[in-house]
Design a protein around this motif. Sequence first.
Motif, short mmCIF file in Angstrom:
data_model
loop_
_atom_site.label_atom_id
_atom_site.label_comp_id
_atom_site.label_asym_id
_atom_site.label_seq_id
_atom_site.Cartn_x
_atom_site.Cartn_y
_atom_site.Cartn_z
N GLU A 315 14.84 -8.71 0.71
CA GLU A 315 14.67 -7.50 1.54
C GLU A 315 13.19 -7.25 1.85
O GLU A 315 12.84 -6.83 2.96
CB GLU A 315 15.30 -6.30 0.83
CG GLU A 315 16.82 -6.35 0.78
CD GLU A 315 17.42 -5.29 -0.12
OE1 GLU A 315 16.64 -4.46 -0.64
OE2 GLU A 315 18.65 -5.28 -0.30
N LEU A 316 12.33 -7.50 0.86
CA LEU A 316 10.89 -7.32 1.08
C LEU A 316 10.37 -8.32 2.12
O LEU A 316 9.55 -7.96 2.98
CB LEU A 316 10.13 -7.50 -0.24
CG LEU A 316 10.15 -6.34 -1.22
CD1 LEU A 316 9.50 -6.77 -2.55
CD2 LEU A 316 9.42 -5.13 -0.66
N VAL A 317 10.84 -9.56 2.03
CA VAL A 317 10.41 -10.60 2.97
C VAL A 317 10.86 -10.26 4.39
O VAL A 317 10.10 -10.42 5.35
CB VAL A 317 10.92 -11.99 2.55
CG1 VAL A 317 10.70 -13.00 3.67
CG2 VAL A 317 10.22 -12.45 1.28
N LEU A 318 12.09 -9.77 4.53
CA LEU A 318 12.59 -9.38 5.85
C LEU A 318 11.81 -8.19 6.41
O LEU A 318 11.59 -8.10 7.61
CB LEU A 318 14.08 -9.03 5.77
CG LEU A 318 15.03 -10.21 5.53
CD1 LEU A 318 16.43 -9.72 5.22
CD2 LEU A 318 15.04 -11.14 6.74
N LYS A 319 11.40 -7.33 5.51
CA LYS A 319 10.61 -6.16 5.91
C LYS A 319 9.18 -6.56 6.26
O LYS A 319 8.57 -6.02 7.18
CB LYS A 319 10.62 -5.15 4.76
CG LYS A 319 10.17 -3.75 5.13
CD LYS A 319 10.35 -2.83 3.92
CE LYS A 319 9.94 -1.40 4.27
NZ LYS A 319 10.09 -0.50 3.09
N CYS A 320 8.66 -7.52 5.50
CA CYS A 320 7.27 -7.97 5.69
C CYS A 320 7.20 -9.49 5.58
O CYS A 320 6.95 -10.03 4.51
CB CYS A 320 6.36 -7.32 4.64
SG CYS A 320 4.65 -7.86 4.72
N PRO A 321 7.44 -10.22 6.68
CA PRO A 321 7.41 -11.69 6.65
C PRO A 321 6.07 -12.27 6.21
O PRO A 321 5.99 -13.45 5.89
CB PRO A 321 7.71 -12.06 8.10
CG PRO A 321 8.48 -10.90 8.65
CD PRO A 321 7.86 -9.71 8.00
N ALA A 322 5.01 -11.45 6.18
CA ALA A 322 3.71 -11.93 5.70
C ALA A 322 3.81 -12.43 4.27
O ALA A 322 3.05 -13.31 3.85
CB ALA A 322 2.67 -10.81 5.78
N LEU A 355 0.06 -5.43 3.46
CA LEU A 355 -0.52 -6.72 3.09
C LEU A 355 -0.85 -7.58 4.31
O LEU A 355 -1.48 -8.62 4.19
CB LEU A 355 0.43 -7.48 2.16
CG LEU A 355 0.58 -6.90 0.75
CD1 LEU A 355 1.74 -7.56 0.01
CD2 LEU A 355 -0.71 -7.06 -0.04
N GLU A 356 -0.42 -7.14 5.48
CA GLU A 356 -0.78 -7.84 6.71
C GLU A 356 -2.23 -7.57 7.10
O GLU A 356 -2.79 -8.27 7.94
CB GLU A 356 0.15 -7.41 7.86
CG GLU A 356 1.60 -7.78 7.63
CD GLU A 356 2.53 -7.18 8.67
OE1 GLU A 356 2.02 -6.47 9.57
OE2 GLU A 356 3.74 -7.41 8.60
N LEU A 357 -2.83 -6.54 6.49
CA LEU A 357 -4.19 -6.14 6.82
C LEU A 357 -5.20 -6.83 5.92
O LEU A 357 -4.96 -7.01 4.73
CB LEU A 357 -4.35 -4.62 6.68
CG LEU A 357 -3.37 -3.75 7.46
CD1 LEU A 357 -3.55 -2.29 7.06
CD2 LEU A 357 -3.56 -3.93 8.95
N THR A 358 -6.35 -7.18 6.48
CA THR A 358 -7.41 -7.75 5.66
C THR A 358 -8.02 -6.67 4.77
O THR A 358 -7.89 -5.47 5.07
CB THR A 358 -8.52 -8.36 6.53
OG1 THR A 358 -9.16 -7.30 7.27
CG2 THR A 358 -7.97 -9.40 7.49
#
Length: 417
Positions: A315-322, A355-358
């Motif tokens: 579920e976390l991966v689907l929410k955030c593929p990063a 986590l997509e942000l630097t």
Amino acid sequence: MVGPSAARRGSSLSIRLNSTMLRGVTHGAKGTFTFLLVRSRHSNLGLDFSSVRTEAANRSFLIRSTYTTDTKSREENKKTIERFHRLSVDIKKIRRLKEWVLLQDVAYVQEIAGILQEMGADEAAVANILERCPEAVLRTPAEINSQRALWQLVCQNEKQLIKLIEQFPESFFTTESHENQKANILFFQELGLKNNIITRFLTSAPSIFYNPVEKNKDVIETLQRNYLSLGGSDANMKIWILKLLSQNPFILLNASTAIRENLEFLQKNDFTDHEVLQLLSKLKGFIFQLTASTMQESMLFSKRVFKCSDQELKELVLKCPALLYYSVPVLEERLEGLLKEGISVAQIKETPMVLELTTQIVQYRIKKLSALGYDIKSGTLESLNGTKKDFEASYGKIQSKKERPIFNPVAPIRVED
């Protein structure tokens, strides 16, 4: 299985996470932060234009390697220099960057300049093009005219063509694999890609045109078969393929076997066919540039950090593929950056897209929000999350609330005498 180095990284981070949580909330970083407004690789998974400069440099090197480069034993071609001077080309710039061009016995300076002028380039534009890509004069007029005819297949007119040449001279003057380039242009047109998209590919992803057209067709057919096998419909397949290509043409550089292996990895990890399609759309085909082992390492790292079950991890991966896309070192660095700002693991788990942000972007945004009195450590991370535009909208709302005067209905009204 995860290698020993990955295990050590995971365990060392776990120790740091535990010690951080035991110490409590850490203080925010002090001082001034330098902010580079660059969106993260995942949040801007379109064409990677930073790779264009590298690719152009590589092409320039390949061209250079076919000519004399011994600058010590050779003398500069005086005729070439004289003709460059007549065109107001900066010789010093060429000597500094690509002196080898001046050493060649044969150069077609006047002829190439003439072709550019025929297409509508003025004197300043010709000089600029030849300064940036002086190796253009080592191509024969016949080669350049063939390339001109090729690009005209997708350009509206020569005005647009000369504008593209001014912006991307190296892409235009790379005339190798001419037949492959032409075959691929015709294939992309038959596939349904619009000419403006194909011109974008020619300038930003020219390497896909050097492939034999059969190789590109094989990749497209592999994608089509897998799309249908995952439950996609015939009616939507063409739109899906064209969108995927438009977002990431470099997918054509992948092998068909890599595409199949990565899709099988996701299915083995209990992602449904619909969820796999969802990930493909979100990651814009970049998933095919990964390997099963790197995806496995990233997923196991996230599972340890967030202490979650297999279903929660999915579920976390689907929410955030990063979490699937970024390597363990990148995820570790970003997680540590958030923890140093006093953000908890629970907060990150609730809003993993952060986590997509630097780290630099996170620091900059926290500093701006803190200046408004917003405590990111005790609230949601939604205000921190998103693209630059998303953040500015959230920041504006918080700022307007802070500046809005509070109305007190029982306060006496002052009336001046």
